[in-house]
Design a protein around this motif. Structure first.
Motif, PDB file in Angstrom:
ATOM      1  N   LEU A  58      43.415  49.206  37.607  1.00 41.49           N
ATOM      2  CA  LEU A  58      43.988  48.667  38.852  1.00 41.49           C
ATOM      3  C   LEU A  58      43.084  47.580  39.434  1.00 41.49           C
ATOM      4  O   LEU A  58      43.568  46.541  39.898  1.00 41.49           O
ATOM      5  CB  LEU A  58      44.194  49.796  39.864  1.00 41.49           C
ATOM      6  CG  LEU A  58      44.853  49.409  41.175  1.00 41.49           C
ATOM      7  CD1 LEU A  58      46.266  48.894  40.912  1.00 41.49           C
ATOM      8  CD2 LEU A  58      44.891  50.591  42.116  1.00 41.49           C
ATOM      9  N   ARG A  59      41.778  47.810  39.381  1.00 50.10           N
ATOM     10  CA  ARG A  59      40.834  46.815  39.897  1.00 50.10           C
ATOM     11  C   ARG A  59      40.927  45.520  39.104  1.00 50.10           C
ATOM     12  O   ARG A  59      40.923  44.422  39.681  1.00 50.10           O
ATOM     13  CB  ARG A  59      39.414  47.380  39.815  1.00 50.10           C
ATOM     14  CG  ARG A  59      38.378  46.499  40.462  1.00 50.10           C
ATOM     15  CD  ARG A  59      36.984  47.096  40.376  1.00 50.10           C
ATOM     16  NE  ARG A  59      36.970  48.476  40.836  1.00 50.10           N
ATOM     17  CZ  ARG A  59      36.381  49.479  40.166  1.00 50.10           C
ATOM     18  NH1 ARG A  59      35.772  49.251  39.028  1.00 50.10           N
ATOM     19  NH2 ARG A  59      36.402  50.699  40.643  1.00 50.10           N
ATOM     20  N   ILE A  60      41.043  45.591  37.797  1.00 51.56           N
ATOM     21  CA  ILE A  60      41.165  44.392  36.961  1.00 51.56           C
ATOM     22  C   ILE A  60      42.446  43.641  37.300  1.00 51.56           C
ATOM     23  O   ILE A  60      42.449  42.410  37.418  1.00 51.56           O
ATOM     24  CB  ILE A  60      41.107  44.769  35.474  1.00 51.56           C
ATOM     25  CG1 ILE A  60      39.696  45.219  35.101  1.00 51.56           C
ATOM     26  CG2 ILE A  60      41.543  43.613  34.590  1.00 51.56           C
ATOM     27  CD1 ILE A  60      39.579  45.830  33.724  1.00 51.56           C
ATOM     28  N   ILE A  61      43.545  44.378  37.477  1.00 53.50           N
ATOM     29  CA  ILE A  61      44.820  43.741  37.826  1.00 53.50           C
ATOM     30  C   ILE A  61      44.718  43.026  39.163  1.00 53.50           C
ATOM     31  O   ILE A  61      45.157  41.872  39.309  1.00 53.50           O
ATOM     32  CB  ILE A  61      45.960  44.778  37.825  1.00 53.50           C
ATOM     33  CG1 ILE A  61      46.240  45.252  36.398  1.00 53.50           C
ATOM     34  CG2 ILE A  61      47.218  44.218  38.475  1.00 53.50           C
ATOM     35  CD1 ILE A  61      47.203  46.423  36.310  1.00 53.50           C
ATOM     36  N   VAL A  62      44.111  43.674  40.152  1.00 49.47           N
ATOM     37  CA  VAL A  62      43.969  43.056  41.477  1.00 49.47           C
ATOM     38  C   VAL A  62      43.099  41.809  41.388  1.00 49.47           C
ATOM     39  O   VAL A  62      43.427  40.769  41.981  1.00 49.47           O
ATOM     40  CB  VAL A  62      43.393  44.077  42.485  1.00 49.47           C
ATOM     41  CG1 VAL A  62      42.961  43.393  43.773  1.00 49.47           C
ATOM     42  CG2 VAL A  62      44.410  45.173  42.782  1.00 49.47           C
ATOM     43  N   ILE A  63      42.007  41.878  40.650  1.00 51.62           N
ATOM     44  CA  ILE A  63      41.123  40.709  40.509  1.00 51.62           C
ATOM     45  C   ILE A  63      41.862  39.554  39.844  1.00 51.62           C
ATOM     46  O   ILE A  63      41.763  38.397  40.287  1.00 51.62           O
ATOM     47  CB  ILE A  63      39.851  41.091  39.721  1.00 51.62           C
ATOM     48  CG1 ILE A  63      38.964  41.984  40.576  1.00 51.62           C
ATOM     49  CG2 ILE A  63      39.087  39.858  39.253  1.00 51.62           C
ATOM     50  CD1 ILE A  63      37.793  42.598  39.838  1.00 51.62           C
ATOM     51  N   LEU A  64      42.625  39.827  38.788  1.00 48.74           N
ATOM     52  CA  LEU A  64      43.384  38.764  38.120  1.00 48.74           C
ATOM     53  C   LEU A  64      44.440  38.158  39.037  1.00 48.74           C
ATOM     54  O   LEU A  64      44.642  36.936  39.044  1.00 48.74           O
ATOM     55  CB  LEU A  64      44.022  39.297  36.834  1.00 48.74           C
ATOM     56  CG  LEU A  64      43.035  39.635  35.704  1.00 48.74           C
ATOM     57  CD1 LEU A  64      43.777  40.254  34.524  1.00 48.74           C
ATOM     58  CD2 LEU A  64      42.276  38.393  35.277  1.00 48.74           C
ATOM     59  N   VAL A  65      45.104  38.976  39.827  1.00 55.60           N
ATOM     60  CA  VAL A  65      46.118  38.467  40.766  1.00 55.60           C
ATOM     61  C   VAL A  65      45.464  37.594  41.825  1.00 55.60           C
ATOM     62  O   VAL A  65      45.971  36.508  42.160  1.00 55.60           O
ATOM     63  CB  VAL A  65      46.909  39.635  41.405  1.00 55.60           C
ATOM     64  CG1 VAL A  65      47.728  39.164  42.589  1.00 55.60           C
ATOM     65  CG2 VAL A  65      47.798  40.304  40.371  1.00 55.60           C
TER      66      VAL A  65
END
Length: 81
Positions: A58-65
């Motif tokens: 989830l953290r990786i997805i948020v950072i990419l967004v």
């Protein structure tokens, strides 16, 4: 008929036999409790690892967004020059 020590409830008056029976029942109960504690600890650690993995994804997805939104905003503002 079950001849296991746990199924026997008759007290014979023979002290040695009665002590073995009491010890066997006590050890059986203790083994059950220790077994459930081991299972609880394994579940606790596995559940923790699963939650940690989900949080990392989830953290990786948020950072990419966020990076994608900032890049889009940058190129939008840069194009106005």
């Amino acid at each position: 008929m079950d001849d296991s020590p746990q199924a026997t409830t008759i007290r014979t008056g023979d002290r040695a036999y009665d002590e073995v029976m009491a010890t066997s029942t006590g050890r059986s109960l203790l083994a059950t409790i220790v077994g459930w504690i081991v299972v609880a600890l394994v579940v606790w650690f596995l559940f923790g690892w699963v939650l940690a993995a989900l949080r990392a994804v989830l953290r990786i997805i948020v950072i990419l967004v966020v990076i994608g939104a900032l890049a889009a905003l940058y190129f939008k503002l840069r194009g106005d020059d």
